[in-house]
Design a protein around this motif. Sequence first.
Motif, PDB file in Angstrom:
ATOM      1  N   GLY A 292      12.661 -75.179  20.137  1.00  0.00           N
ATOM      2  CA  GLY A 292      11.206 -75.368  19.796  1.00  0.00           C
ATOM      3  C   GLY A 292      12.344 -75.939  18.283  1.00  0.00           C
ATOM      4  N   PHE A 293      13.203 -75.517  17.961  1.00  0.00           N
ATOM      5  CA  PHE A 293      14.741 -76.125  16.587  1.00  0.00           C
ATOM      6  C   PHE A 293      15.368 -76.390  16.921  1.00  0.00           C
ATOM      7  CE2 PHE A 293      14.152 -71.654  16.761  1.00  0.00           C
ATOM      8  CZ  PHE A 293      15.713 -70.728  16.688  1.00  0.00           C
ATOM      9  N   ALA A 294      16.403 -76.530  17.925  1.00  0.00           N
ATOM     10  CA  ALA A 294      16.922 -77.225  17.905  1.00  0.00           C
ATOM     11  C   ALA A 294      16.969 -78.987  18.582  1.00  0.00           C
ATOM     12  CB  ALA A 294      18.571 -76.003  19.334  1.00  0.00           C
ATOM     13  N   GLY A 295      18.228 -79.586  18.387  1.00  0.00           N
ATOM     14  CA  GLY A 295      17.714 -80.804  19.682  1.00  0.00           C
ATOM     15  C   GLY A 295      18.635 -80.639  20.543  1.00  0.00           C
ATOM     16  N   ASP A 296      19.003 -81.548  21.685  1.00  0.00           N
ATOM     17  CA  ASP A 296      18.850 -82.148  22.556  1.00  0.00           C
ATOM     18  C   ASP A 296      20.076 -81.749  22.669  1.00  0.00           C
ATOM     19  OD1 ASP A 296      16.257 -82.860  22.657  1.00  0.00           O
ATOM     20  OD2 ASP A 296      17.029 -85.133  23.391  1.00  0.00           O
ATOM     21  N   TYR A 297      21.377 -82.090  22.188  1.00  0.00           N
ATOM     22  CA  TYR A 297      22.338 -81.732  22.334  1.00  0.00           C
ATOM     23  C   TYR A 297      22.586 -79.925  21.972  1.00  0.00           C
ATOM     24  CZ  TYR A 297      28.003 -80.680  20.630  1.00  0.00           C
ATOM     25  OH  TYR A 297      28.942 -80.256  21.098  1.00  0.00           O
ATOM     26  N   TRP A 298      21.740 -79.041  21.476  1.00  0.00           N
ATOM     27  CA  TRP A 298      22.465 -77.934  21.341  1.00  0.00           C
ATOM     28  C   TRP A 298      21.810 -77.125  22.038  1.00  0.00           C
ATOM     29  CZ3 TRP A 298      26.693 -74.949  19.073  1.00  0.00           C
ATOM     30  CH2 TRP A 298      27.105 -75.648  17.909  1.00  0.00           C
ATOM     31  N   THR A 299      20.693 -78.104  22.757  1.00  0.00           N
ATOM     32  CA  THR A 299      19.915 -77.172  24.059  1.00  0.00           C
ATOM     33  C   THR A 299      20.804 -77.666  25.119  1.00  0.00           C
ATOM     34  OG1 THR A 299      18.169 -77.970  22.817  1.00  0.00           O
ATOM     35  CG2 THR A 299      17.721 -77.669  25.435  1.00  0.00           C
ATOM     36  N   GLY A 300      21.735 -78.070  25.167  1.00  0.00           N
ATOM     37  CA  GLY A 300      22.501 -78.871  26.515  1.00  0.00           C
ATOM     38  C   GLY A 300      23.648 -77.567  26.998  1.00  0.00           C
ATOM     39  N   GLN A 301      23.829 -77.509  24.893  1.00  0.00           N
ATOM     40  CA  GLN A 301      25.455 -76.804  24.957  1.00  0.00           C
ATOM     41  C   GLN A 301      24.468 -75.273  25.521  1.00  0.00           C
ATOM     42  OE1 GLN A 301      27.474 -79.086  25.033  1.00  0.00           O
ATOM     43  NE2 GLN A 301      29.032 -77.423  23.995  1.00  0.00           N
ATOM     44  N   LEU A 302      23.991 -74.887  25.176  1.00  0.00           N
ATOM     45  CA  LEU A 302      23.069 -73.249  24.819  1.00  0.00           C
ATOM     46  C   LEU A 302      22.670 -73.023  26.960  1.00  0.00           C
ATOM     47  CD1 LEU A 302      22.446 -71.236  23.361  1.00  0.00           C
ATOM     48  CD2 LEU A 302      20.545 -72.007  23.227  1.00  0.00           C
ATOM     49  N   THR A 303      22.090 -74.099  27.192  1.00  0.00           N
ATOM     50  CA  THR A 303      22.270 -73.911  28.720  1.00  0.00           C
ATOM     51  C   THR A 303      23.290 -73.939  29.534  1.00  0.00           C
ATOM     52  OG1 THR A 303      20.993 -75.994  28.905  1.00  0.00           O
ATOM     53  CG2 THR A 303      21.757 -75.529  30.660  1.00  0.00           C
TER      54      THR A 303
ATOM     55  N   LEU B 293      15.532 -81.315  38.193  1.00  0.00           N
ATOM     56  CA  LEU B 293      14.199 -80.742  36.848  1.00  0.00           C
ATOM     57  C   LEU B 293      13.819 -81.471  36.173  1.00  0.00           C
ATOM     58  CD1 LEU B 293      16.649 -77.308  36.579  1.00  0.00           C
ATOM     59  CD2 LEU B 293      14.671 -77.613  38.236  1.00  0.00           C
ATOM     60  N   GLY B 294      12.352 -81.540  36.616  1.00  0.00           N
ATOM     61  CA  GLY B 294      11.842 -82.237  35.246  1.00  0.00           C
ATOM     62  C   GLY B 294      12.234 -84.219  35.509  1.00  0.00           C
ATOM     63  N   ASP B 295      11.288 -84.875  35.377  1.00  0.00           N
ATOM     64  CA  ASP B 295      11.071 -86.097  35.708  1.00  0.00           C
ATOM     65  C   ASP B 295      12.059 -87.051  34.612  1.00  0.00           C
ATOM     66  OD1 ASP B 295       8.959 -85.402  37.192  1.00  0.00           O
ATOM     67  OD2 ASP B 295       7.630 -86.636  35.746  1.00  0.00           O
TER      68      ASP B 295
ATOM     69  N   PRO C 221      16.744 -82.110  28.537  1.00  0.00           N
ATOM     70  CA  PRO C 221      17.955 -80.890  28.749  1.00  0.00           C
ATOM     71  C   PRO C 221      16.918 -79.711  28.518  1.00  0.00           C
ATOM     72  CG  PRO C 221      18.343 -81.192  26.097  1.00  0.00           C
ATOM     73  CD  PRO C 221      17.611 -82.426  26.777  1.00  0.00           C
ATOM     74  N   ARG C 222      15.358 -79.560  28.204  1.00  0.00           N
ATOM     75  CA  ARG C 222      15.059 -78.888  28.688  1.00  0.00           C
ATOM     76  C   ARG C 222      14.539 -77.559  29.745  1.00  0.00           C
ATOM     77  NH1 ARG C 222      10.812 -78.677  23.018  1.00  0.00           N
ATOM     78  NH2 ARG C 222      12.178 -79.504  21.658  1.00  0.00           N
ATOM     79  N   PRO C 223      14.633 -78.811  30.938  1.00  0.00           N
ATOM     80  CA  PRO C 223      14.108 -77.998  32.579  1.00  0.00           C
ATOM     81  C   PRO C 223      15.474 -77.643  32.693  1.00  0.00           C
ATOM     82  CG  PRO C 223      13.151 -80.201  31.860  1.00  0.00           C
ATOM     83  CD  PRO C 223      14.002 -79.871  31.006  1.00  0.00           C
ATOM     84  N   LEU C 224      16.330 -77.278  32.252  1.00  0.00           N
ATOM     85  CA  LEU C 224      17.663 -77.386  33.265  1.00  0.00           C
ATOM     86  C   LEU C 224      17.695 -75.898  32.338  1.00  0.00           C
ATOM     87  CD1 LEU C 224      19.923 -76.568  34.725  1.00  0.00           C
ATOM     88  CD2 LEU C 224      21.250 -78.886  33.179  1.00  0.00           C
ATOM     89  N   PHE C 225      17.759 -76.347  31.023  1.00  0.00           N
ATOM     90  CA  PHE C 225      18.038 -74.845  30.518  1.00  0.00           C
ATOM     91  C   PHE C 225      16.598 -73.854  30.070  1.00  0.00           C
ATOM     92  CE2 PHE C 225      16.515 -72.793  26.385  1.00  0.00           C
ATOM     93  CZ  PHE C 225      17.293 -71.702  25.595  1.00  0.00           C
ATOM     94  N   TYR C 226      15.658 -74.038  30.728  1.00  0.00           N
ATOM     95  CA  TYR C 226      14.679 -73.138  30.432  1.00  0.00           C
ATOM     96  C   TYR C 226      14.980 -72.062  32.156  1.00  0.00           C
ATOM     97  CZ  TYR C 226      12.081 -73.952  26.108  1.00  0.00           C
ATOM     98  OH  TYR C 226      11.491 -74.440  25.253  1.00  0.00           O
TER      99      TYR C 226
ATOM    100  N   THR D  34      25.365 -78.799  35.695  1.00  0.00           N
ATOM    101  CA  THR D  34      25.132 -78.593  34.324  1.00  0.00           C
ATOM    102  C   THR D  34      25.891 -80.222  33.634  1.00  0.00           C
ATOM    103  OG1 THR D  34      23.714 -76.717  33.803  1.00  0.00           O
ATOM    104  CG2 THR D  34      24.885 -77.734  32.218  1.00  0.00           C
ATOM    105  N   ASP D  35      27.068 -79.938  34.198  1.00  0.00           N
ATOM    106  CA  ASP D  35      28.487 -80.590  33.864  1.00  0.00           C
ATOM    107  C   ASP D  35      28.599 -81.928  34.654  1.00  0.00           C
ATOM    108  OD1 ASP D  35      28.501 -79.204  31.601  1.00  0.00           O
ATOM    109  OD2 ASP D  35      30.533 -78.922  31.737  1.00  0.00           O
ATOM    110  N   SER D  36      28.073 -82.068  35.627  1.00  0.00           N
ATOM    111  CA  SER D  36      28.037 -82.776  37.175  1.00  0.00           C
ATOM    112  C   SER D  36      29.800 -82.808  37.191  1.00  0.00           C
ATOM    113  CB  SER D  36      27.808 -84.562  36.570  1.00  0.00           C
ATOM    114  OG  SER D  36      26.494 -84.411  36.517  1.00  0.00           O
ATOM    115  N   PHE D  37      30.569 -81.365  36.816  1.00  0.00           N
ATOM    116  CA  PHE D  37      32.046 -82.138  36.952  1.00  0.00           C
ATOM    117  C   PHE D  37      32.648 -80.369  37.843  1.00  0.00           C
ATOM    118  CE2 PHE D  37      36.268 -82.119  34.698  1.00  0.00           C
ATOM    119  CZ  PHE D  37      36.367 -82.527  35.731  1.00  0.00           C
ATOM    120  N   ALA D  38      33.443 -80.570  38.672  1.00  0.00           N
ATOM    121  CA  ALA D  38      33.723 -79.363  39.026  1.00  0.00           C
ATOM    122  C   ALA D  38      35.214 -79.117  38.882  1.00  0.00           C
ATOM    123  CB  ALA D  38      33.526 -78.917  40.657  1.00  0.00           C
ATOM    124  N   SER D  39      36.419 -78.715  37.838  1.00  0.00           N
ATOM    125  CA  SER D  39      37.435 -78.770  37.731  1.00  0.00           C
ATOM    126  C   SER D  39      37.888 -77.136  37.497  1.00  0.00           C
ATOM    127  CB  SER D  39      37.975 -79.075  36.467  1.00  0.00           C
ATOM    128  OG  SER D  39      37.063 -78.449  35.010  1.00  0.00           O
TER     129      SER D  39
END
Length: 324
Positions: free
Chosen positions: A23-34, A154-156, A161-166, A233-238
């Motif tokens: 609700g107060f973080a941007g999309d970047y931090w929401t994705g990181q927090l996921t 998840l989501g349309d 990034p919010r649907p994946l975060f939740y 989430t990352d679309s990548f396995a390393s």
Amino acid sequence: MSRREVPRWLALLVFAALASVPGFAGDYWTGQLTRYVLYGIFAMSLALLWGRAGMLSFGHAAFFGFGGYVMAAVLLGRFGIGIADPWVALALAVAATAAFGLLLGLFLFWGGGISGPYLALVTLAVAVILEQVVRSWYALGADNGLTGVPPLPLGDDPWNPRPLFYFALATAAAVYFLLDALLATPFGAVLTALRTNPERLRYFGYSVIAYRVAAFVLGAAAAGLAGALFVTTDSFASPSLIGFALSAEVVIWVALGGRSLLLAAFLAAIVVRVAEAYLSQTLGAWWPLALGAVLMTAAIALPEGLLVTLLQRIARSLGRVRGA
């Protein structure tokens, strides 16, 4: 405190507070927090083994990476196994990681098995060997890893990034409350005895091997779940998802937060990752030294864990307020 590690209402407050962050973080931090929340599930899986059952898996990233690679390989159709449904692939990744944990647990603990520092070293060796196998296996992308892993549906809007975060947060909450309920049963009491006095447990007729293997499988499955979600989430396995570096990091998270509480380990993974991101932006190349100094100070001042102490004090304080 009850038989639960912290009151359920306090855990609900923690997850509710995390749910409010977008609700107060941007999309970047929401994705990181996921990603950090998924690391938190990974940390809980180690706290279950180390803090509750007394088994330090120093190569615990082997399970995280195993689940991630199974998820990526199945979705990308490697080895002739192609499953388009990501939910089926996720279930398969968790089951495969649990089976891997079962086989490794039987190998480690059968006939008395190993424990203590020997277990830590052997599991670390398993993780390092598995990382080298992945790095040399071209079907798994070798050093380049597997790219283009499809995201979860998840989501349309795929850029939101919010649907994946939740979803990640709901998964973390489900894992926590399921493990917390399990540890409040006689099974949890046996795991505590397994850590404190396995010989007495054996004297009373319990199978120490069976309970060690059971705990190992649970920890492996939870770590595999986190790894499988992480690669989508990352679309990548390393290969870095498997070896020494991530294994050492999760030990630090759990030790700093406090291995005796699953919730403390979960929060520590998030706090340390956020601190790393903030310090790297503000201190540049000096951030590892600053973070290391903070971690060492916290470990010396609060050997039981920084967040264990904090959560217990909050629980006592709010408990008195609720009682009044």
